[in-house]
Structures are given as structure tokens and as C-alpha cells.
Design a protein around this motif. Structure first.
Motif, short mmCIF file in Angstrom:
data_model
loop_
_atom_site.label_atom_id
_atom_site.label_comp_id
_atom_site.label_asym_id
_atom_site.label_seq_id
_atom_site.Cartn_x
_atom_site.Cartn_y
_atom_site.Cartn_z
N TRP A 1 0.87 -1.19 0.00
CA TRP A 1 0.00 0.00 0.00
C TRP A 1 0.90 1.24 0.00
O TRP A 1 1.04 1.92 1.00
CB TRP A 1 -0.89 -0.05 1.25
CG TRP A 1 -2.04 0.91 1.25
CD1 TRP A 1 -2.06 2.15 1.79
CD2 TRP A 1 -3.36 0.67 0.73
NE1 TRP A 1 -3.30 2.71 1.63
CE2 TRP A 1 -4.12 1.81 0.98
CE3 TRP A 1 -3.97 -0.41 0.07
CZ2 TRP A 1 -5.45 1.92 0.61
CZ3 TRP A 1 -5.30 -0.30 -0.31
CH2 TRP A 1 -6.03 0.86 -0.04
N LYS A 2 1.55 1.47 -1.13
CA LYS A 2 2.47 2.63 -1.17
C LYS A 2 2.77 3.03 -2.61
O LYS A 2 2.59 2.25 -3.54
CB LYS A 2 3.78 2.29 -0.47
CG LYS A 2 4.66 1.26 -1.19
CD LYS A 2 6.02 1.07 -0.49
CE LYS A 2 6.80 -0.10 -1.08
NZ LYS A 2 8.06 -0.37 -0.41
N GLU A 3 3.22 4.25 -2.72
CA GLU A 3 3.81 4.71 -3.97
C GLU A 3 5.30 4.86 -3.72
O GLU A 3 5.71 5.20 -2.59
CB GLU A 3 3.24 6.07 -4.35
CG GLU A 3 1.74 6.07 -4.60
CD GLU A 3 1.26 7.48 -4.93
OE1 GLU A 3 0.95 8.24 -3.96
OE2 GLU A 3 1.22 7.84 -6.11
N LEU B 1 -0.43 -4.05 3.95
CA LEU B 1 0.89 -3.66 4.48
C LEU B 1 1.50 -2.62 3.55
O LEU B 1 1.39 -2.73 2.32
CB LEU B 1 1.81 -4.88 4.59
CG LEU B 1 1.52 -5.82 5.76
CD1 LEU B 1 2.35 -7.09 5.67
CD2 LEU B 1 1.79 -5.12 7.11
N GLY B 2 2.12 -1.62 4.12
CA GLY B 2 2.77 -0.58 3.32
C GLY B 2 3.98 -1.16 2.60
O GLY B 2 4.18 -0.96 1.40
N VAL C 1 9.92 -4.19 13.32
CA VAL C 1 10.98 -5.19 13.16
C VAL C 1 10.55 -6.45 13.90
O VAL C 1 10.04 -6.37 15.03
CB VAL C 1 12.30 -4.65 13.73
CG1 VAL C 1 13.41 -5.69 13.65
CG2 VAL C 1 12.73 -3.38 13.00
N PHE C 2 10.74 -7.61 13.27
CA PHE C 2 10.39 -8.87 13.94
C PHE C 2 11.60 -9.34 14.73
O PHE C 2 12.58 -9.82 14.17
CB PHE C 2 9.96 -9.90 12.89
CG PHE C 2 9.29 -11.10 13.51
CD1 PHE C 2 7.98 -11.01 13.98
CD2 PHE C 2 9.96 -12.30 13.64
CE1 PHE C 2 7.35 -12.10 14.56
CE2 PHE C 2 9.34 -13.40 14.22
CZ PHE C 2 8.03 -13.30 14.68
N HIS D 1 11.73 -7.00 8.54
CA HIS D 1 11.00 -5.79 8.94
C HIS D 1 9.89 -5.51 7.92
O HIS D 1 9.85 -6.11 6.85
CB HIS D 1 11.95 -4.59 9.12
CG HIS D 1 12.76 -4.26 7.91
ND1 HIS D 1 13.86 -5.00 7.51
CD2 HIS D 1 12.64 -3.26 6.99
CE1 HIS D 1 14.38 -4.48 6.42
NE2 HIS D 1 13.65 -3.43 6.07
N ARG D 2 8.99 -4.59 8.29
CA ARG D 2 7.85 -4.26 7.43
C ARG D 2 7.42 -2.83 7.77
O ARG D 2 7.86 -2.26 8.78
CB ARG D 2 6.70 -5.23 7.67
CG ARG D 2 6.06 -5.07 9.05
CD ARG D 2 4.94 -6.06 9.32
NE ARG D 2 4.29 -5.79 10.61
CZ ARG D 2 3.33 -6.54 11.11
NH1 ARG D 2 2.90 -7.61 10.47
NH2 ARG D 2 2.79 -6.22 12.27
N ALA D 3 6.55 -2.27 6.94
CA ALA D 3 5.97 -0.96 7.28
C ALA D 3 4.45 -1.10 7.25
O ALA D 3 3.89 -1.61 6.27
CB ALA D 3 6.43 0.10 6.31
#
Ligand SMILES: C=C1C[C@]23C[C@H]1CC[C@H]2[C@]1(C)CCC[C@@](C)(C(=O)O)[C@H]1[C@@H]3C(=O)O
Ligand SMILES: O=C(O)CCC(=O)C(=O)O
Ligand SMILES: [Fe+2]
Length: 378
Positions: free
Chosen positions: A149-151, A240-241, A264-265, A301-303
Motif C-alpha cells: 500500500w504505497k507509492e 501492508l505498506g 521489526v520482527f 521488517h515491514r511498514a
């Protein structure tokens, strides 16, 4: 979840081409999507774990002032702090890094302006297959499900091969009016390259390796730079971003705004990286983990996105030159810690990650196995 081994193969770029010649192609239009409660299926991820009260990642905020001034005891202290973080999860933040906050401000506000351009203008500079330059909406040029979900707007930043490459890119693709924006990113990513080489010296000190070793390895690299723009989503837990991943490159220098969303996991849980004013988040990527023979960790990791406000981040991915062979210095190989990964080049690892996007944090492990088995059958 993060611990289960899954990989989502990327669609070959020939399957997804320009939207005008492929009518079914998804086009990410935030002005429309951000108000929708019915999220199109292409963006859905298995409901993500979003605890009500997210614990913070224990990541040190390292003051670089003394190190940059050559002060020995401050350098020792900074090296100890980064060592501890890199042995555990590979994330830390830096302050007093010598970069003027006005450059951070300019980089953020210009990205905001760029992402507010009409969609047709952004699509004029759409990233083309096999290339790191240009705009993408939800990476729909390469992926067809679990879209982020990002540009993004990316630059194949290369201070060695192309002088003023970013300025030239803006002027040639969008016109002379965009020259000053080009200069902002030319300055911003130039400063990131310089700082990343200094950080490599600090990391070398922290590992007891010759101070110049990693700097020399990366100084003529072909890095990638990116502005990320995450619009709000009415059902944020469904999307997810940026999906879970380990960065494949050497080091990553990330500027995030104060909204928050980077997770961060670590130690069995997703943990937030708390935004610190004027700080940069630094993380170890798979290439640096390989170069340290697995001693320093690159981490999943994720955003995530939220339902109210757009989040921005600006990222510098420090990469080596494509033909550089990844081999740890002798000081990091011993009987107790024998070689963990075979020799390989950055371009081999990069093309592996472009074709197989793993969400389990095991990319380097699988890449090594794949490499060894493919060499054995040659
Ligand atoms: C060399 C790169 C590939 C990606 C951009 C840089 C460094 C990190 C990679 C990435 C961020 C890992 C997660 C998935 C990805 C597709 C993304 O969501 O942006 C990756 C990048 C990419 O291929 O564009
Ligand atoms: O935007 C963020 O906070 C994370 C982005 C990221 O991890 C990436 O682009 O590799
Ligand atoms: Fe990342």
C-alpha cells in the motif's frame, strides 16, 4: 506468519505491462483508494498481527558527534552500541550525523509535492522492467497480489558512474521545472553515501576489522535510493505498506517522518521503531550479514499504514558494485565460526531477490542453498 517459510514469486515483468496495453492491470490511485472500506483483493495480506499496544524495539540511538570528530572514547562507546544492536537484530538509530536537518525537511516536502502530482504525470515516469529508476504505484508493475500500500519513486543512485544523474533524470523526464527538486535529491543521496561509508568504518571498528575494509568494498557501489509514500487505508490491518522482508543490500539508511509504522520482527514479536526527530534508522542488510560471516544480523521488517494520515520515508540502500564477490575478511572466519555462505556476487543475489520475494527472513540462507545446488549440477 514470519516464522513460516513462504515465498511469493514475482510475476515476470512481461506478464504485467503498461496499463494501456493490459486492461486488467491494477493502478494504485490513492485519492480513490484511501477512502474505500472495501479493499480490492490485490492489496490484501493475511490479517496482520497488530497488537493494541506495540512494544518498542530495543535499538540504541547512537550519537555520532565524537566519532565523526575522531574522539577515541566516544568512538569506542559508539562502536559498542552498534555492536550490541547488530549482534541481535541489526537495527540502530543515529543522531548528530552531520547532516543538516533542513536537507531532511527539503527531501520530505519535495517528495510530498512529487506524490501529489496528477497520476498521469507520475505514470509518465513509471519504472520500467529491469530498471531501478522511476515511479511505481503499489509495485503493480511487477507484482499481482499482496501489493504494498504505497507509492515509490526510486533512483539508481550512482555517484561514481553518473555525475548529477538525479538532476538529469528529473530534467529529462519531467522538464526544467523539476531541476531544483533534482538537486535536493542529488544532495540528499550524496550525503547518505558519504555517511554510509563513515558508518562502515564504525562497523569495522566494532568488529575489530581493518577500518577501511568495508568502505573500500562499497565505495564504488551501485546503490539504490527511494522515496516511499504510504497513504492512509480505511482497513489498515488488512494491508501492508511494505511487506515483511530483509533488505538484500549492505546497509540501509532510512529517514522516517514522525507518524511511525516501521516494525521489526525480533525476539518473536513485531516491534515498533520509534521515530526520533532528525535521526536516521540504520539497518544491516543481507549483504552485510554475509560479509560479516553471519556475525551481524539482518532482520525481517515491514511498514504498516494507518487509517488517518499519510506516512513518508526516504531510503538509501547502500549496495556494492555488481561484480564484487562477497567474501568475509579472514578475521571473521574461524574454526568456531566457519564460512556460512559460499562466494557470490551482488548481482547474483540481487537477481535472486528480484525473482523470488521471501517474507520469512531466510533469503540469504535459501539463496546460498540454491547457489550451491545450481553450481553442483553445472
Ligand atoms: C535492491 C533493492 C530491491 C528492493 C529495493 C532495494 C532494496 C530493498 C528491496 C525491497 C525493499 C525488499 C522488499 C520488497 C521490495 C519489492 C519492496 O517492497 O520495495 C524490494 C525492493 C524492490 O525490488 O523494489
Ligand atoms: O518505510 C519504511 O519504514 C520501511 C521501508 C523499507 O523497509 C524498505 O523500503 O526497504
Ligand atoms: Fe527494508
Amino acid at each position: 506468519m514470519a516464522s513460516s517459510a513462504t515465498s511469493a514469486p514475482l510475476q515476470p515483468s512481461s506478464v504485467l505491462s503498461k496499463d494501456n496495453d493490459r486492461p486488467g492491470r491494477v493502478v494504485f490511485d490513492p485519492s480513490h483508494l484511501q477512502n474505500k472500506t472495501n479493499i480490492p483483493k490485490e492489496y490484501l495480506w493475511p490479517l496482520s498481527e497488530r497488537p493494541d499496544c506495540l512494544e518498542e524495539l530495543e535499538a540504541p540511538v547512537v550519537d555520532l558527534k565524537g566519532f565523526l570528530q575522531g574522539d577515541e572514547s566516544s568512538t569506542r562507546r559508539a562502536a559498542e552500541m552498534v555492536r550490541e544492536a547488530c549482534l541481535t537484530h541489526g537495527f540502530f538509530q543515529v543522531i548528530n550525523h552531520g547532516i543538516n536537518p533542513s536537507l531532511f525537511h527539503d527531501a520530505m516536502t519535495n517528495a510530498d509535492q512529487l506524490f501529489h502530482l496528477p497520476l498521469e504525470t507520475k505514470l509518465k515516469i513509471e519504472r520500467q522492467p529491469g530498471n531501478f529508476w522511476g515511479y511505481t504505484g503499489a509495485h503493480a508493475d511487477r507484482l499481482s497480489s499482496k501489493l504494498p500500500w504505497k507509492e515509490t519513486l526510486s533512483f539508481g543512485y550512482d555517484d561514481v558512474g553518473s555525475k548529477n544523474g538525479i538532476v538529469n533524470y528529473f530534467v529529462s523526464s519531467l522538464g526544467k521545472d523539476f531541476e531544483s527538486i533534482g538537486w535536493v535529491y542529488e544532495r540528499y543521496f550524496g550525503a547518505m553515501k558519504e555517511l554510509s561509508l563513515k558508518l562502515l568504518e564504525l562497523l569495522a571498528i566494532s568488529l575489530g576489522v581493518d577500518q577501511e575494509y568495508f568502505r573500500e568494498y562499497f565505495k564504488d557501489g551501485e546503490s539504490v535510493s527511494r522515496c516511499n509514500y504510504y497513504p492512509p487505508c480505511q482497513v489498515p490491518e488488512a494491508v501492508l505498506g511494505t511487506g515483511p522482508h530483509n533488505d538484500p543490500n549492505g546497509l540501509t539508511l532510512l529517514l522516517q517522518d514522525q507518524v511511525g509504522g516501521l516494525e521489526v520482527f525480533s525476539d518473536g514479536k513485531w516491534r515498533a521503531v520509534k521515530p526520533e526527530p532528525d535521526a536516521l534508522v540504520i539497518n544491516v542488510g543481507d549483504t552485510f550479514m554475509g560479509l560479516t560471516n553471519g556475525i551481524y544480523k539482518s532482520c525481517l521488517h515491514r511498514a504498516v499504514v494507518n487509517s488517518e494520515i499519510t506516512r513518508q520515508s526516504i531510503v538509501f540502500f547502500l549496495c556494492p558494485r555488481g561484480d564484487r564477490v562477497l567474501r568475509p575478511p579472514e578475521a571473521l572466519v574461524s574454526q568456531e565460526n566457519p564460512r556460512k555462505y559460499p562466494d557470490f556476487t551482488w548481482s547474483e543475489l540481487l537477481s535472486f531477490t528480484q525473482n523470488s520475494y521471501r517474507v520469512d527472513g531466510e533469503t540469504l540462507q535459501y539463496f546460498s542453498q540454491w547457489l550451491l545446488s545450481s553450481k553442483a549440477t553445472e
